[in-house]
Write a protein that holds these residues in place. Structure first.
Motif, PDB file in Angstrom:
ATOM      1  N   LEU A 193       0.829  -1.204   0.000  1.00 25.08           N
ATOM      2  CA  LEU A 193       0.000   0.000   0.000  1.00 25.08           C
ATOM      3  C   LEU A 193       0.864   1.255   0.000  1.00 25.08           C
ATOM      4  N   GLU A 194       1.908   1.248   0.827  1.00 23.41           N
ATOM      5  CA  GLU A 194       2.778   2.423   0.925  1.00 23.41           C
ATOM      6  C   GLU A 194       3.574   2.631  -0.359  1.00 23.41           C
ATOM      7  N   ARG A 195       4.029   1.545  -0.965  1.00 28.93           N
ATOM      8  CA  ARG A 195       4.799   1.652  -2.209  1.00 28.93           C
ATOM      9  C   ARG A 195       3.952   2.288  -3.317  1.00 28.93           C
ATOM     10  N   ASN A 196       2.722   1.834  -3.441  1.00 27.83           N
ATOM     11  CA  ASN A 196       1.833   2.397  -4.462  1.00 27.83           C
ATOM     12  C   ASN A 196       1.452   3.837  -4.135  1.00 27.83           C
ATOM     13  N   LYS A 197       1.233   4.105  -2.862  1.00 28.23           N
ATOM     14  CA  LYS A 197       0.884   5.466  -2.455  1.00 28.23           C
ATOM     15  C   LYS A 197       2.036   6.428  -2.730  1.00 28.23           C
ATOM     16  N   GLN A 198       3.265   6.006  -2.429  1.00 27.47           N
ATOM     17  CA  GLN A 198       4.424   6.875  -2.655  1.00 27.47           C
ATOM     18  C   GLN A 198       4.621   7.164  -4.141  1.00 27.47           C
ATOM     19  N   SER A 199       4.310   6.190  -4.982  1.00 27.62           N
ATOM     20  CA  SER A 199       4.393   6.404  -6.426  1.00 27.62           C
ATOM     21  C   SER A 199       3.448   7.521  -6.853  1.00 27.62           C
ATOM     22  N   VAL A 200       2.250   7.516  -6.278  1.00 24.08           N
ATOM     23  CA  VAL A 200       1.273   8.563  -6.581  1.00 24.08           C
ATOM     24  C   VAL A 200       1.723   9.901  -5.991  1.00 24.08           C
ATOM     25  N   ILE A 201       2.249   9.877  -4.774  1.00 25.76           N
ATOM     26  CA  ILE A 201       2.692  11.114  -4.117  1.00 25.76           C
ATOM     27  C   ILE A 201       3.792  11.796  -4.926  1.00 25.76           C
ATOM     28  N   ARG A 202       4.700  11.007  -5.477  1.00 28.96           N
ATOM     29  CA  ARG A 202       5.772  11.605  -6.292  1.00 28.96           C
ATOM     30  C   ARG A 202       5.195  12.357  -7.486  1.00 28.96           C
ATOM     31  N   MET A 203       4.203  11.772  -8.133  1.00 32.18           N
ATOM     32  CA  MET A 203       3.578  12.452  -9.260  1.00 32.18           C
ATOM     33  C   MET A 203       2.780  13.663  -8.795  1.00 32.18           C
ATOM     34  N   LYS A 204       2.080  13.516  -7.685  1.00 29.04           N
ATOM     35  CA  LYS A 204       1.307  14.634  -7.123  1.00 29.04           C
ATOM     36  C   LYS A 204       2.215  15.829  -6.847  1.00 29.04           C
ATOM     37  N   ASP A 205       3.342  15.561  -6.197  1.00 23.26           N
ATOM     38  CA  ASP A 205       4.267  16.640  -5.841  1.00 23.26           C
ATOM     39  C   ASP A 205       4.871  17.301  -7.078  1.00 23.26           C
ATOM     40  N   SER A 206       5.131  16.502  -8.110  1.00 22.89           N
ATOM     41  CA  SER A 206       5.728  17.064  -9.328  1.00 22.89           C
ATOM     42  C   SER A 206       4.733  17.962 -10.067  1.00 22.89           C
ATOM     43  N   ILE A 207       3.447  17.633  -9.985  1.00 21.21           N
ATOM     44  CA  ILE A 207       2.426  18.489 -10.607  1.00 21.21           C
ATOM     45  C   ILE A 207       2.260  19.771  -9.797  1.00 21.21           C
ATOM     46  N   ARG A 208       2.197  19.621  -8.482  1.00 23.44           N
ATOM     47  CA  ARG A 208       2.035  20.802  -7.626  1.00 23.44           C
ATOM     48  C   ARG A 208       3.215  21.766  -7.778  1.00 23.44           C
ATOM     49  N   LYS A 209       4.396  21.217  -8.019  1.00 27.84           N
ATOM     50  CA  LYS A 209       5.590  22.057  -8.149  1.00 27.84           C
ATOM     51  C   LYS A 209       5.457  23.053  -9.296  1.00 27.84           C
ATOM     52  N   VAL A 210       4.711  22.682 -10.340  1.00 23.70           N
ATOM     53  CA  VAL A 210       4.506  23.578 -11.477  1.00 23.70           C
ATOM     54  C   VAL A 210       3.784  24.853 -11.031  1.00 23.70           C
ATOM     55  N   PHE A 211       2.982  24.744  -9.977  1.00 25.27           N
ATOM     56  CA  PHE A 211       2.193  25.881  -9.493  1.00 25.27           C
ATOM     57  C   PHE A 211       2.922  26.702  -8.424  1.00 25.27           C
ATOM     58  N   GLU A 212       3.984  26.154  -7.863  1.00 23.33           N
ATOM     59  CA  GLU A 212       4.614  26.771  -6.690  1.00 23.33           C
ATOM     60  C   GLU A 212       5.052  28.211  -6.924  1.00 23.33           C
ATOM     61  N   ARG A 213       5.701  28.458  -8.055  1.00 24.44           N
ATOM     62  CA  ARG A 213       6.236  29.798  -8.306  1.00 24.44           C
ATOM     63  C   ARG A 213       5.117  30.828  -8.410  1.00 24.44           C
ATOM     64  N   ARG A 214       4.021  30.448  -9.024  1.00 20.80           N
ATOM     65  CA  ARG A 214       2.895  31.379  -9.180  1.00 20.80           C
ATOM     66  C   ARG A 214       2.214  31.654  -7.832  1.00 20.80           C
ATOM     67  N   ILE A 215       2.067  30.618  -7.033  1.00 21.26           N
ATOM     68  CA  ILE A 215       1.467  30.812  -5.710  1.00 21.26           C
ATOM     69  C   ILE A 215       2.385  31.668  -4.836  1.00 21.26           C
ATOM     70  N   LYS A 216       3.690  31.418  -4.930  1.00 20.53           N
ATOM     71  CA  LYS A 216       4.647  32.215  -4.156  1.00 20.53           C
ATOM     72  C   LYS A 216       4.587  33.683  -4.560  1.00 20.53           C
ATOM     73  N   ALA A 217       4.467  33.956  -5.865  1.00 13.99           N
ATOM     74  CA  ALA A 217       4.390  35.342  -6.339  1.00 13.99           C
ATOM     75  C   ALA A 217       3.145  36.027  -5.786  1.00 13.99           C
ATOM     76  N   HIS A 218       2.056  35.286  -5.669  1.00 20.02           N
ATOM     77  CA  HIS A 218       0.829  35.879  -5.134  1.00 20.02           C
ATOM     78  C   HIS A 218       0.957  36.106  -3.627  1.00 20.02           C
TER      79      HIS A 218
END
Length: 316
Positions: A193-218
């Motif tokens: 369960l943890e292995r599969n969850k971590q695989s998803v978390i890595r993708m989740k974090d990589s998508i969120r990272k695309v938004f980080e700079r814009r959120i920081k600017a705001h």
């Protein structure tokens, strides 16, 4: 009640919308080595997780609503495989489980490839609109385009458009595929369960990272309003601003940031609840499985809920 069902848990037997009998809910002890136990647990898990994966049932409709082009066919085929495998679980025997698990692993791997491509596409689209150090609600950002031509964009509108990108449709299917793999495999060990969850978390974090700079600017924009409020309170010149206007602008800015964060959580983090739910089920010391009107449910509380729903249906 009285008679042979006296003292037993019972449920109503409903046929064609009418209560035709009362059936007893009896505990059945199944040897741990039995294939039946594995099948019961798989189907029980399927029933329990269904509500947590409600988005699986409308994946194809959702894709058409989003009007996805380019990789439309691949994403729709991935969705059809997930839907077919998931909905077929209650009817599968062990051999079909094995075959569909192999099919689902391949399907999820393809979904991951598509997800990475879409994530990079989202990042390129974001980079096309330069992000300054600070951005503000209701203020356009000036960008120098090709041939030194200037154009303007609304920073909040750009973020909202980004949150409608196809990458989130692919991410949903990636999560659904991983959950379907776990249910098909019957492997609910903490490590799996943890292995599969971590695989998803890595993708989740990589998508969120695309938004980080814009959120920081705001956020930097909100800090600028705070600085101006401080200057105003200290009697310094703040141009045409009033204290009330600055406080309203800061409040609006902070609300926008909170709204964006909440929407991103809904698109990304909320999907992880499926893994947590499976983990909670798997960590129980004891699991009761009941067969009610042809449906397998995984515990007494859920069984009683289903029985109550059937009673209401019959009464209506």
């Amino acid at each position: 009640g009285s008679g042979e069902l006296s003292g037993k848990k019972t449920t109503s037997v409903v046929e064609k919308g009418r209560i035709t009998a009362i059936a007893g809910l009896e505990r059945v002890d199944v040897p741990a080595t039995s294939n039946l136990l594995s099948m019961l647990l798989t189907m029980g898990m399927f029933g329990a997780i269904q509500n947590h994966l409600s988005y699986i049932s409308n994946v194809c409709t959702d894709i058409r609503n989003r009007q996805i082009f380019g990789d439309h066919a691949r994403l729709e085929r991935i969705s059809e495989v997930i839907l077919d495998c998931f909905e077929s679980i209650p009817e599968m025997d062990q051999e079909m489980m094995r075959l569909n698990l192999s099919r689902m692993v391949s399907n999820t791997d393809e979904c991951l490839e598509l997800l990475i491509v879409m994530r990079e596409e989202l990042a390129r689209e974001s980079r096309a609109n330069h992000v300054p150090h600070r951005t503000f609600d209701l203020q356009q950002v000036e960008v120098n385009g090709p041939d030194r031509q200037k154009f303007y964009y609304d920073p909040v509108q750009v973020v909202r458009q980004m949150m409608g990108h196809n990458v989130f449709a692919a991410y949903e299917r990636f999560v659904a595929g991983k959950i379907c793999q776990i249910v098909l495999s019957g492997n609910y060990s903490p490590s799996n369960l943890e292995r599969n969850k971590q695989s998803v978390i890595r993708m989740k974090d990589s998508i969120r990272k695309v938004f980080e700079r814009r959120i920081k600017a705001h956020r930097e924009g909100a800090k600028e309003y705070e600085r101006l409020i401080l200057d105003c309170n200290n009697g310094y010149d703040v141009g045409n601003w009033t204290l009330e206007g600055l406080e309203q602008a800061r409040s609006r800015q902070l609300q926008t940031i909170a709204d964006i964060e909440r929407q991103l959580d809904g698109l990304l983090d909320a999907k992880l609840e499926s893994f947590d739910f499976l983990s909670r089920l798997a960590n129980r010391d004891e699991i009761d499985v009941y067969l009610i009107n042809g449906a397998i449910v995984i515990d007494e509380k859920e069984a009683q809920s289903m029985a109550n729903q059937q009673d209401l249906l019959a009464a209506g």
